[in-house]
Write a protein that holds these residues in place. Sequence first.
Motif, PDB file in Angstrom:
ATOM      1  N   LEU A 117       2.721  12.210   2.375  1.00 21.97           N
ATOM      2  CA  LEU A 117       2.994  13.687   2.884  1.00 21.97           C
ATOM      3  C   LEU A 117       4.267  14.638   2.521  1.00 21.97           C
ATOM      4  CD1 LEU A 117       1.892  12.784   6.905  1.00 21.97           C
ATOM      5  CD2 LEU A 117       0.515  14.099   5.185  1.00 21.97           C
ATOM      6  N   ALA A 118       5.135  13.696   2.412  1.00 24.91           N
ATOM      7  CA  ALA A 118       6.293  14.379   1.986  1.00 24.91           C
ATOM      8  C   ALA A 118       6.109  15.051   0.500  1.00 24.91           C
ATOM      9  CB  ALA A 118       7.710  13.367   1.949  1.00 24.91           C
ATOM     10  N   PHE A 119       5.309  14.133  -0.321  1.00 29.85           N
ATOM     11  CA  PHE A 119       4.871  14.534  -1.616  1.00 29.85           C
ATOM     12  C   PHE A 119       4.211  15.857  -1.562  1.00 29.85           C
ATOM     13  CE2 PHE A 119       2.173  14.896  -5.373  1.00 29.85           C
ATOM     14  CZ  PHE A 119       3.325  14.957  -6.220  1.00 29.85           C
ATOM     15  N   GLY A 120       3.122  15.825  -0.832  1.00 31.15           N
ATOM     16  CA  GLY A 120       2.298  16.976  -0.796  1.00 31.15           C
ATOM     17  C   GLY A 120       2.989  18.226  -0.086  1.00 31.15           C
ATOM     18  N   GLY A 121       3.781  18.257   0.754  1.00 31.34           N
ATOM     19  CA  GLY A 121       4.645  19.226   1.423  1.00 31.34           C
ATOM     20  C   GLY A 121       5.616  19.800   0.358  1.00 31.34           C
ATOM     21  N   GLY A 122       6.080  18.768  -0.441  1.00 28.92           N
ATOM     22  CA  GLY A 122       6.983  19.371  -1.440  1.00 28.92           C
ATOM     23  C   GLY A 122       6.443  20.103  -2.586  1.00 28.92           C
ATOM     24  N   LEU A 123       5.178  19.620  -2.648  1.00 30.70           N
ATOM     25  CA  LEU A 123       4.282  20.281  -4.042  1.00 30.70           C
ATOM     26  C   LEU A 123       3.695  21.867  -3.231  1.00 30.70           C
ATOM     27  CD1 LEU A 123       2.904  20.090  -6.621  1.00 30.70           C
ATOM     28  CD2 LEU A 123       1.044  19.099  -5.315  1.00 30.70           C
TER      29      LEU A 123
ATOM     30  N   ASP B  13       0.703  -0.982   0.058  1.00 27.24           N
ATOM     31  CA  ASP B  13      -0.032  -0.049   0.174  1.00 27.24           C
ATOM     32  C   ASP B  13       0.760   1.263   0.231  1.00 27.24           C
ATOM     33  OD1 ASP B  13      -2.383   1.314  -0.161  1.00 27.24           O
ATOM     34  OD2 ASP B  13      -2.960   1.008   2.025  1.00 27.24           O
ATOM     35  N   VAL B  14       0.400   2.488  -0.289  1.00 34.10           N
ATOM     36  CA  VAL B  14       1.136   3.696  -0.320  1.00 34.10           C
ATOM     37  C   VAL B  14       1.526   4.157   1.248  1.00 34.10           C
ATOM     38  CG1 VAL B  14       0.700   6.196  -0.690  1.00 34.10           C
ATOM     39  CG2 VAL B  14      -0.372   4.454  -1.991  1.00 34.10           C
ATOM     40  N   GLN B  15       2.506   4.413   1.278  1.00 40.17           N
ATOM     41  CA  GLN B  15       3.217   4.785   2.692  1.00 40.17           C
ATOM     42  C   GLN B  15       2.895   6.311   2.952  1.00 40.17           C
ATOM     43  OE1 GLN B  15       7.518   4.117   2.139  1.00 40.17           O
ATOM     44  NE2 GLN B  15       7.194   1.911   1.804  1.00 40.17           N
ATOM     45  N   PRO B  16       2.331   6.473   4.074  1.00 39.19           N
ATOM     46  CA  PRO B  16       1.834   7.642   4.417  1.00 39.19           C
ATOM     47  C   PRO B  16       2.923   8.777   4.413  1.00 39.19           C
ATOM     48  CG  PRO B  16       0.782   6.089   6.056  1.00 39.19           C
ATOM     49  CD  PRO B  16       1.975   5.692   5.034  1.00 39.19           C
ATOM     50  N   ARG B  17       4.034   8.647   4.987  1.00 40.95           N
ATOM     51  CA  ARG B  17       4.986   9.457   5.022  1.00 40.95           C
ATOM     52  C   ARG B  17       5.476   9.971   3.549  1.00 40.95           C
ATOM     53  NH1 ARG B  17       8.897   6.902   9.498  1.00 40.95           N
ATOM     54  NH2 ARG B  17       7.631   7.057  11.286  1.00 40.95           N
ATOM     55  N   VAL B  18       5.713   9.059   2.637  1.00 41.61           N
ATOM     56  CA  VAL B  18       5.901   9.431   1.330  1.00 41.61           C
ATOM     57  C   VAL B  18       4.856  10.335   0.716  1.00 41.61           C
ATOM     58  CG1 VAL B  18       6.082   8.621  -0.999  1.00 41.61           C
ATOM     59  CG2 VAL B  18       7.273   7.571   0.799  1.00 41.61           C
TER      60      VAL B  18
END
Length: 147
Positions: free
Chosen positions: A19-25, A12-17
């Motif tokens: 959240l990191a993608f959303g924050g980077g965006l 499944d999708v890892q929540p940390r990844v």
Amino acid sequence: MAKANRHPETRDVQPRVLLAFGGGLLLFIALAAIGVKLIFNTAPTWLPLPTDTILEGPGLQAAPRQDLTAFRAEEDRQLKTLGWVDRNAGIARIPIDDAMWAVVSHGLPDWSRPTAAATEPDCALLTAAVPRAPQAQNCQQQRGAGR
């Protein structure tokens, strides 16, 4: 039926990844907005007007309906009268009713047939318009050979 061991999905999708993608965006959008603001400075550079200055609007037509009526009357007058468009070039206008009657009675000209002016070019006119053009030199050579 035997009960299978139930355990959570490991692919499944890892929540940390996520959240990191959303924050980077969000960080990228913020930096892009700041960069655009710095590159394209949209702040007005003019000085504010004094408060005692009375602003006049643009020069608008005082009577637009009368102006339009006069304009259309002038157009109608030109469509119904004889006159010169360019006297030096020999271009005239005729009343539109006469022009329509001429087309009805004589038909449209046959544009596929060359006229006398097209078969015998006027070298003087061409030379006067563009003296050093190759077409002018060819015209003069053809006229000289045809005589």
